[in-house]
Scaffold this active site. Structure first.
Site, PDB file in Angstrom:
ATOM      1  N   HIS A   1       0.795  -1.155   0.113  1.00  0.00           N
ATOM      2  CA  HIS A   1      -0.089  -0.018   0.122  1.00  0.00           C
ATOM      3  C   HIS A   1       0.957   1.206   0.039  1.00  0.00           C
ATOM      4  CE1 HIS A   1      -3.733  -2.196   0.471  1.00  0.00           C
ATOM      5  NE2 HIS A   1      -3.408  -2.817   1.531  1.00  0.00           N
TER       6      HIS A   1
ATOM      7  N   ASP B   1      -2.474 -10.366  -2.405  1.00  0.00           N
ATOM      8  CA  ASP B   1      -2.998 -10.002  -1.032  1.00  0.00           C
ATOM      9  C   ASP B   1      -4.415  -9.581  -1.347  1.00  0.00           C
ATOM     10  OD1 ASP B   1      -1.753  -8.468   1.492  1.00  0.00           O
ATOM     11  OD2 ASP B   1      -3.524  -7.663   0.918  1.00  0.00           O
TER      12      ASP B   1
ATOM     13  N   HIS C   1      -6.186  -7.117  -0.385  1.00  0.00           N
ATOM     14  CA  HIS C   1      -6.429  -5.731  -0.657  1.00  0.00           C
ATOM     15  C   HIS C   1      -5.337  -5.405  -1.989  1.00  0.00           C
ATOM     16  CE1 HIS C   1      -6.792  -6.318   3.501  1.00  0.00           C
ATOM     17  NE2 HIS C   1      -7.750  -5.725   3.345  1.00  0.00           N
TER      18      HIS C   1
ATOM     19  N   ASP D   1      -4.078 -12.768   3.477  1.00  0.00           N
ATOM     20  CA  ASP D   1      -5.535 -12.516   4.120  1.00  0.00           C
ATOM     21  C   ASP D   1      -6.548 -12.710   2.908  1.00  0.00           C
ATOM     22  OD1 ASP D   1      -4.365 -10.554   2.261  1.00  0.00           O
ATOM     23  OD2 ASP D   1      -4.432  -8.989   3.675  1.00  0.00           O
TER      24      ASP D   1
HETATM   25  N1  Q9C Z   1      -9.882  -2.737  10.714  1.00  0.00           N
HETATM   26  C1  Q9C Z   1      -2.267  -5.281   4.177  1.00  0.00           C
HETATM   27  O1  Q9C Z   1      -3.250  -6.326   4.128  1.00  0.00           O
HETATM   28  N2  Q9C Z   1      -7.852  -1.438   7.587  1.00  0.00           N
HETATM   29  N3  Q9C Z   1      -3.053  -4.024   4.415  1.00  0.00           N
HETATM   30  C2  Q9C Z   1      -9.092  -1.988   7.197  1.00  0.00           C
HETATM   31  C3  Q9C Z   1      -9.591  -3.135   9.268  1.00  0.00           C
HETATM   32  C4  Q9C Z   1      -6.815  -1.147   6.442  1.00  0.00           C
HETATM   33  C5  Q9C Z   1      -4.475  -4.232   5.071  1.00  0.00           C
HETATM   34  C6  Q9C Z   1      -9.992  -2.114   8.227  1.00  0.00           C
HETATM   35  C7  Q9C Z   1      -6.460  -2.720   5.933  1.00  0.00           C
HETATM   36  C8  Q9C Z   1      -4.877  -2.755   5.367  1.00  0.00           C
HETATM   37  C9  Q9C Z   1      -0.898  -5.257   3.647  1.00  0.00           C
HETATM   38 ZN    ZN Z   2      -4.070  -7.133   2.588  1.00  0.00          ZN
END
Ligand code: Q9C
Ligand code: ZN
Length: 346
Positions: free
Chosen positions: A163, A199, A201, A288
């Site tokens: 990210h 991933d 995301h 994830d």
């Molecule tokens: N409480 C990676 O997997 N927050 N980043 C989402 C969760 C951000 C994920 C809400 C998620 C970032 C590297």
């Molecule tokens: Zn992620």
């Protein structure tokens, strides 16, 4: 098989992230990498080595000097505001959105944090810089392993990276480990490289870094940004710009998608990558996509990751695997090492 790992990753230990109007315990915790390391050692899968340290000039191939300067000094600046801040994480709360200026770096620290970030979920802590820096060294060492003629290396980097853009942090990411590995491969003589991001995301940082370039193909399989983080990038119509037109492939899948749908997207992306004629592959290996992940929405099972590894290997390219997300902490070791074992065994 070689894994690059550095225990300094544990120095990045956020306490809380902003979530639904509340500060909640961080999902991205040091135990994640520890579980992967323990599982690697349990299965005796190759060797584990500390990375070498690369010059700042290597980081500047991907990240802007003013961002690196900010990140290196952020903790000292934060504590200088108030000695009590030493016990508190630093989170941004103000950002230069449309119509506001981002060309002037503010003297105010809170304003500077906002300038160099895009969410309030990524705490800066006392050890963030050293952890991110050595995590980047792991990814670069893995890339160097390919330059030396080897076919595969695993970077057990933490915090994650995909990210993070050229000049911003967010999504638990500070330095873009996969982008640094890809750029390093380019600079060391690989003419064309692909980054495949698996991933959950979308890898908005990596996409943005390479969006106008044909020499680094970016492909990503991820939760549809209409409903899933990071929301503002990762749609299927983002295909690259200028020289990079046609060198960006987004395969968003609906929240709830299963392994069959996901595997079809993997197949599709690898065919594109091979057709682009690349000499090496960097995989942003987020775990994830697992059914048990607490913040994600696909339904992959632990055994599926063996097939993922085998399919990545079948692409027949020198490959760097870079650890990214994956927050089902108890299972992340098994799942990540299943990818490695599938890769090794194929
Ligand atoms: N409480 C990676 O997997 N927050 N980043 C989402 C969760 C951000 C994920 C809400 C998620 C970032 C590297
Ligand atoms: Zn992620």
């Amino acid at each position: 098989m070689i894994t690059f790992y550095n225990h300094l990753h544990a120095q990045h230990q956020g306490k809380f992230e902003m979530f639904r109007g509340e500060l909640v315990p961080c999902f991205e915790v040091p135990a994640r990498a520890d579980h992967v390391l323990a599982e690697l050692q349990r299965r005796q899968l190759g060797t584990v080595q500390a990375p070498r340290s690369f010059d700042d000039a290597v980081l500047e191939r991907v990240h802007s000097p003013r961002y690196l300067h900010f990140l290196r000094n952020a903790w000292a600046d934060w504590v200088a505001l108030d000695p009590a801040n030493a016990q508190r994480d630093a989170l941004p709360s103000v950002w230069p959105t449309r119509t506001l200026r981002s060309d002037i770096v503010p003297d105010n620290f809170a304003a500077r944090m906002g300038l160099f970030s895009f969410d309030a979920g990524s705490p800066l802590t006392a050890g963030t810089w050293v952890a991110a820096r050595t995590g980047a060294d792991c990814a670069l060492s893995a890339a160097e392993h390919l330059v030396q003629g080897n076919s595969m290396a695993f970077a057990l980097s933490r915090p994650p990276g995909h990210h993070a853009g050229a000049d911003f942090f967010g999504g638990y990411c500070f330095l873009n480990n996969a982008a640094l590995a890809a750029q390093y491969l380019r600079d060391q003589g690989f003419a064309r490289v692909a980054v495949l991001d698996i991933d959950y995301h979308h890898g908005n940082g990596t996409q943005a870094i390479f969006y106008d370039r044909a020499d680094v193909f970016f492909a990503s399989i991820h939760g549809d940004p209409r409903t899933e983080y990071p929301f503002y990038l990762g749609h299927a119509d983002e295909t690259g710009v200028g020289q990079g037109l046609g060198a960006n492939l987004n395969l968003p899948l609906l929240r709830g998608s299963n392994f069959d749908a996901w595997y079809a997207a993997l197949e599709h992306s690898l065919q594109h990558i091979v057709r682009h004629g690349v000499d090496a592959l960097v995989v942003s290996m987020g775990m994830d996509t697992f059914e048990g992940d607490p913040i994600s929405g696909f339904t992959l099972q632990s055994a599926d990751y063996l097939r993922v590894g085998a399919r990545l290997k079948a692409a027949g390219l020198p490959t760097v695997l870079v650890f990214e997300g994956g927050y089902a902490v108890a299972e992340v070791g098994i799942n990540a090492v299943n990818v490695l074992e599938g890769f090794k065994g194929a």
